[in-house]
Every structure is written in structure tokens, then in C-alpha cells.
Design a protein around this motif. Structure first.
Motif, mmCIF file in Angstrom:
data_model
loop_
_atom_site.group_PDB
_atom_site.id
_atom_site.type_symbol
_atom_site.label_atom_id
_atom_site.label_comp_id
_atom_site.label_asym_id
_atom_site.label_seq_id
_atom_site.Cartn_x
_atom_site.Cartn_y
_atom_site.Cartn_z
ATOM 1 N N ASP A 64 3.702 -41.406 -29.749
ATOM 2 C CA ASP A 64 4.380 -42.713 -28.789
ATOM 3 C C ASP A 64 4.996 -42.206 -27.493
ATOM 4 N N GLN A 65 5.768 -41.141 -27.722
ATOM 5 C CA GLN A 65 6.201 -40.688 -26.203
ATOM 6 C C GLN A 65 5.316 -40.289 -25.200
ATOM 7 N N VAL A 66 4.227 -39.742 -25.713
ATOM 8 C CA VAL A 66 3.148 -39.313 -24.802
ATOM 9 C C VAL A 66 2.387 -40.602 -24.379
ATOM 10 N N ALA A 67 2.073 -41.592 -25.206
ATOM 11 C CA ALA A 67 1.465 -42.828 -24.797
ATOM 12 C C ALA A 67 2.360 -43.570 -23.866
ATOM 13 N N SER A 68 3.675 -43.654 -23.882
ATOM 14 C CA SER A 68 4.551 -44.213 -23.055
ATOM 15 C C SER A 68 4.462 -43.650 -21.609
ATOM 16 N N TYR A 69 4.254 -42.285 -21.530
ATOM 17 C CA TYR A 69 4.262 -41.590 -20.384
ATOM 18 C C TYR A 69 3.029 -41.813 -19.445
ATOM 19 N N LEU A 70 1.816 -42.249 -20.373
ATOM 20 C CA LEU A 70 0.582 -42.391 -19.767
ATOM 21 C C LEU A 70 0.596 -43.918 -19.319
ATOM 22 N N SER B 39 -8.160 -48.002 -14.341
ATOM 23 C CA SER B 39 -7.135 -46.983 -14.692
ATOM 24 C C SER B 39 -6.809 -46.944 -15.883
ATOM 25 N N ASN B 40 -7.349 -45.875 -16.577
ATOM 26 C CA ASN B 40 -6.976 -45.467 -17.889
ATOM 27 C C ASN B 40 -6.910 -43.576 -17.796
ATOM 28 N N PRO B 41 -5.825 -43.509 -17.629
ATOM 29 C CA PRO B 41 -5.352 -41.902 -17.740
ATOM 30 C C PRO B 41 -5.360 -41.375 -19.128
ATOM 31 N N THR B 42 -6.006 -40.050 -19.286
ATOM 32 C CA THR B 42 -5.900 -39.428 -20.532
ATOM 33 C C THR B 42 -4.937 -38.145 -20.408
ATOM 34 N N VAL B 43 -4.702 -37.538 -21.356
ATOM 35 C CA VAL B 43 -3.982 -36.459 -21.624
ATOM 36 C C VAL B 43 -4.640 -35.654 -22.797
ATOM 37 N N LEU B 44 -4.679 -34.205 -22.743
ATOM 38 C CA LEU B 44 -4.830 -33.533 -23.888
ATOM 39 C C LEU B 44 -3.792 -33.499 -24.863
ATOM 40 N N ASP C 294 -6.336 -41.434 -24.550
ATOM 41 C CA ASP C 294 -5.556 -42.434 -23.587
ATOM 42 C C ASP C 294 -4.248 -43.057 -24.595
ATOM 43 N N ALA C 295 -3.525 -44.147 -23.713
ATOM 44 C CA ALA C 295 -2.305 -44.588 -24.432
ATOM 45 C C ALA C 295 -2.821 -45.476 -25.710
ATOM 46 N N ASN C 296 -3.955 -46.274 -25.753
ATOM 47 C CA ASN C 296 -4.135 -46.864 -26.868
ATOM 48 C C ASN C 296 -4.289 -45.934 -27.930
ATOM 49 N N ALA C 297 -5.068 -44.947 -27.872
ATOM 50 C CA ALA C 297 -5.375 -44.134 -28.981
ATOM 51 C C ALA C 297 -4.328 -43.287 -29.497
#
Length: 272
Positions: A89-95, A151-156, A235-238
Motif C-alpha cells: 500500500d505504501q509503494v502504491a501511494s507513492y506511485l 501516465s501509469n508509472p511502475t516500480v520494481l 503499478d499502483a492498481n496491482a
């Protein structure tokens, strides 16, 4: 270590007359069925509540210690599930925040380009220059609009110890969950209907309530590999989806405490 002893429980009249089926199943999960059988034998040998033998009290204490260990194990697994859900959730909020900032910048830039092109078409002389600025400004505004929508940023985001994987695979044994907790999650008798296990019910809900894509599609296969593998680019949704699934499992694990409470109540006979 739990025993696959459902038939044993049904045959053991000494235990089945003293404890409910759910309590015996949980005692099996805690690995205290032999001790429980001996406790009931000692209880019948010294039925007076105030005159329990030292042997009886020692056996009861051993059982309570094992049940305390089970309670600690439940709390530990629930805490890990909670921690993993919070991390996602924290990483999703950051994205989401990053995407919002990018969208705001693109929106401001689009407004500025539109304003400049509008002013230029009225200030400049000559239709060629006016057309050029008008068309160029329109194209730039359209491109910025498309960038805003896409605009849909992702993160590892990795999870080598994946608490969702064994649930999805319905594995006979689990390396992620302690044996006692896994026994409860995979024993059908612990579910409300008693027909299918808690793990199976969780997987079925993920499949049938819109949380997962169709597994036979390309997008669905990629999603399954992402959620139930070692991780990847989220991404944030995932990430929010992963957090919801972990929180659902956390609730199922915490509910084991209700059965544990029932066993502890039955373990203390009236008058003691």
C-alpha cells in the motif's frame, strides 16, 4: 506437527465426547492430540475439581504451553501478512502521488501551450504563421493530453517469500506458512460450510469477484506471474490488489483465534 487424523478423531470416543470437532481439529493443528487424550484419561481418574493430581496439572500445563505457542504462531503470521500488505500500500501511494504530480505538470504545460498558441495566432501577421502556430499548438496540446491519460508509472517490487503463492497453488505443504496454520487453512472442516478449505475459498473469491484477469489471456498470465511469483514491475492498481489479497488472508488467519478460544474454554472443565 498436525496429523491427517480425521478418522482417528471420529473413532476416539474419549475425546469426541469431551470436545467439539472444531476443538479437536485445532488440537490436531497444535499437535497436542496425544496429550489431550491423556489429560481426559487423568480427568476421569480424578473427577473432583479440587483434587486434581499433579500429573493431571502437569499435563494440562504442557497442553497450554503448546496452545500458547500456536497463538504466538498465529500472531506472527498475521503480523507478516499485515506488514506485506502495508508495504504494498505504501509503494502504491507513492506511485499514485508521483502520477498525480506528473499529471498536474502536464496539465499546466498544456494550458500554457494552448494560451501561447492562441495569443500567437492573433498577434502574428500573415496567415501562414498563424496557421503554423495554431496547428502546432493544437498538436502539442493533444500530445500533452495523451501523455496525461497514459501516465501509469511502475516500480520494481519484489517478494521472494510470497505468502500468496501457496494459497493460489493450493499446495499440499507450504514453505511460507507454519504447519499448524497451513493445516487450518487447508482443512475443509474449518470453513463455514465444511465443504472446501479456507485457502480454496480465498482463491475462488479472487477468481470470481473481479480481482484477477482471465488466466487464459496474455494479460492474465502476466498478472498471475507477477502476483504469485517473485515480483516484478507493479503499478499502483496491482499493488493495491496485492495488499487487498494479503489483508484478506490476514483476516482468515486471525479468525483461528476464535477456534483457539473455544478449545481453551473446553479445556477447563466445570468446577476448576
Amino acid at each position: 506437527m498436525p496429523l491427517p487424523s480425521m478418522q482417528l478423531l471420529l473413532r476416539d470416543s474419549l475425546l469426541s465426547k469431551r470436545f467439539s470437532q472444531r476443538s479437536l481439529l485445532l488440537a490436531n493443528a497444535a499437535g497436542v492430540l496425544p496429550q489431550l487424550h491423556e489429560l481426559v484419561r487423568l480427568e476421569r481418574a480424578t473427577p473432583t475439581g479440587n483434587a486434581r493430581s499433579e500429573q493431571y496439572q502437569a499435563q494440562q500445563q504442557r497442553i497450554l504451553t503448546r496452545l500458547l505457542l500456536l497463538s504466538t504462531t498465529i500472531a506472527s503470521v498475521a503480523a507478516e501478512l499485515d506488514c506485506e500488505g502495508e508495504r504494498a500500500d505504501q509503494v502504491a501511494s507513492y506511485l499514485t502521488e508521483h502520477a498525480n504530480r506528473r499529471e498536474q505538470r502536464l496539465t499546466v504545460l498544456s494550458i500554457a501551450v494552448g494560451a501561447v498558441s492562441g495569443i500567437a495566432t492573433t498577434v502574428l501577421e500573415g496567415r501562414t504563421a498563424q496557421y503554423a502556430f495554431g496547428i502546432g499548438g493544437g498538436l502539442a496540446t493533444a500530445i500533452l493530453g495523451v501523455l496525461t491519460l497514459t501516465s501509469n508509472p511502475t516500480v520494481l517490487f519484489t517478494h521472494p517469500r510470497n505468502l500468496l503463492a501457496d494459497i493460489w497453488q493450493e499446495a499440499p505443504q507450504s514453505n511460507a506458512y507454519p504447519p499448524a496454520v497451513w493445516y487450518v487453512l487447508t482443512e475443509p472442516a474449518f470453513s463455514n460450510q465444511g465443504q472446501s478449505s479456507l485457502a480454496h475459498n480465498a482463491r475462488r473469491r479472487w477468481q470470481h469477484y473481479g480481482q484477477l484477469e482471465r488466466p487464459d489471456s496474455r494479460k492474465g498470465r502476466a498478472q498471475l506471474e507477477l502476483l504469485f511469483g517473485g515480483g516484478g514491475h507493479y503499478d499502483a492498481n496491482a499493488l493495491h490488489l496485492r495488499a487487498d489479497m494479503l489483508n484478506e488472508l490476514q483476516a482468515s488467519v486471525r479468525l483461528i483465534n476464535q477456534d483457539l478460544r473455544g478449545l481453551l474454554q473446553e479445556l477447563t472443565p466445570p468446577g476448576q
